[in-house]
Design a protein around this motif. Sequence first.
Motif, mmCIF file in Angstrom:
data_model
loop_
_atom_site.group_PDB
_atom_site.id
_atom_site.type_symbol
_atom_site.label_atom_id
_atom_site.label_comp_id
_atom_site.label_asym_id
_atom_site.label_seq_id
_atom_site.Cartn_x
_atom_site.Cartn_y
_atom_site.Cartn_z
ATOM 1 N N TYR A 282 35.691 50.668 69.230
ATOM 2 C CA TYR A 282 35.243 50.017 67.996
ATOM 3 C C TYR A 282 36.193 50.355 66.846
ATOM 4 C CZ TYR A 282 30.915 48.373 70.079
ATOM 5 O OH TYR A 282 30.006 47.704 70.860
ATOM 6 N N PHE A 283 36.686 51.583 66.829
ATOM 7 C CA PHE A 283 37.625 51.957 65.773
ATOM 8 C C PHE A 283 38.921 51.155 65.894
ATOM 9 C CE2 PHE A 283 40.971 54.574 63.879
ATOM 10 C CZ PHE A 283 40.421 54.797 62.629
ATOM 11 N N LYS A 284 39.371 50.940 67.110
ATOM 12 C CA LYS A 284 40.579 50.148 67.323
ATOM 13 C C LYS A 284 40.362 48.701 66.885
ATOM 14 C CE LYS A 284 42.278 52.948 71.167
ATOM 15 N NZ LYS A 284 42.487 53.019 72.633
ATOM 16 N N ARG A 285 39.207 48.143 67.233
ATOM 17 C CA ARG A 285 38.922 46.762 66.818
ATOM 18 C C ARG A 285 38.815 46.684 65.302
ATOM 19 N NH1 ARG A 285 36.311 42.016 68.867
ATOM 20 N NH2 ARG A 285 37.259 42.554 70.886
ATOM 21 N N ALA A 286 38.184 47.661 64.682
ATOM 22 C CA ALA A 286 38.038 47.657 63.222
ATOM 23 C C ALA A 286 39.401 47.725 62.548
ATOM 24 C CB ALA A 286 37.182 48.838 62.775
#
Length: 306
Positions: A282-286
């Motif tokens: 999720y951090f990578k997508r954000a």
Amino acid sequence: MSLSELRATVRSFLAAHPHAPWARFAGELGTAGLAVPEAYGGAGCGIRELAVVAEEIGRALSPHPFLQTAVMAAAATDDPALLGAIAEGTRTATVVLPGEHSCVLESERLTGRAPYVLDAETVLVYVGGRLVEAEPSERVPYATMDESRPLTALSFDHVPVRRAGDGATWERVRDLGVVALAAEQVGGASRCLEEATAYAKLRHQFGRPIGSFQAIKHRLADLLLVVESARSAAWAAAREPTRENAAIAGSYCSEAYLKAAGDGIQIHGGIGITWEHAAHRYFKRATSDAQLFGPPHAHRARLEIG
């Protein structure tokens, strides 16, 4: 189908079939044709329905090319054959906006490069005040932090073009993309908050759940405010997708998702950065999403210019 029914249907499908191919997700559910006019096999819906699907895609970290195909390409073109194929889920398409390429159009041939483009089969380019379809001379996958949202570098070496229709202006297509992306960011941020809250109840330290400690409780409460404010901004833009509302949503939702994903990792601790857990994904997508249509300060600059 109501918005709540649409949301429940998409959420259930993505939970049961997280790796289903695009043709099934798009064709079986009809998600690719939501904004396609009924005359071309679509549902003739608006941005609110698109935002619902985008939010669920963000929540599930789905890799489907919904943003570039069902939102942007469907709005950009009025070509009956392309719209029909999009609605059926048999073709994916992406839109290259001005400022995203160095292409020139001469004698109905396109030359130049587009270094960072959302990947899809069909490429539509706004160039010289027109929307054209062109087959790239070369496609090179671009190494990204978020591998679930592939980008590609395109080169055009004097390739022939064909008219791709007179749909929405590129400004309108960009704003619709920003609004749909904001909804997706809200979905991802909401999931980060849900997972962090559940873990805070489950994980024990010093004989009690970590969620009982004031530092964690305050962080989760602050994060709830951030996420719900982002939801308000995204849905205000979905109800009325003006340039101003899109810029507000693009700015705030990007930062909200980054905070939710970052705080989620902090609350999970070490497990949040392991391959066994999705928090780092999720951090990578954000992080990737925050740059997709320009960073937050670029959206704020659009408000100042307007």
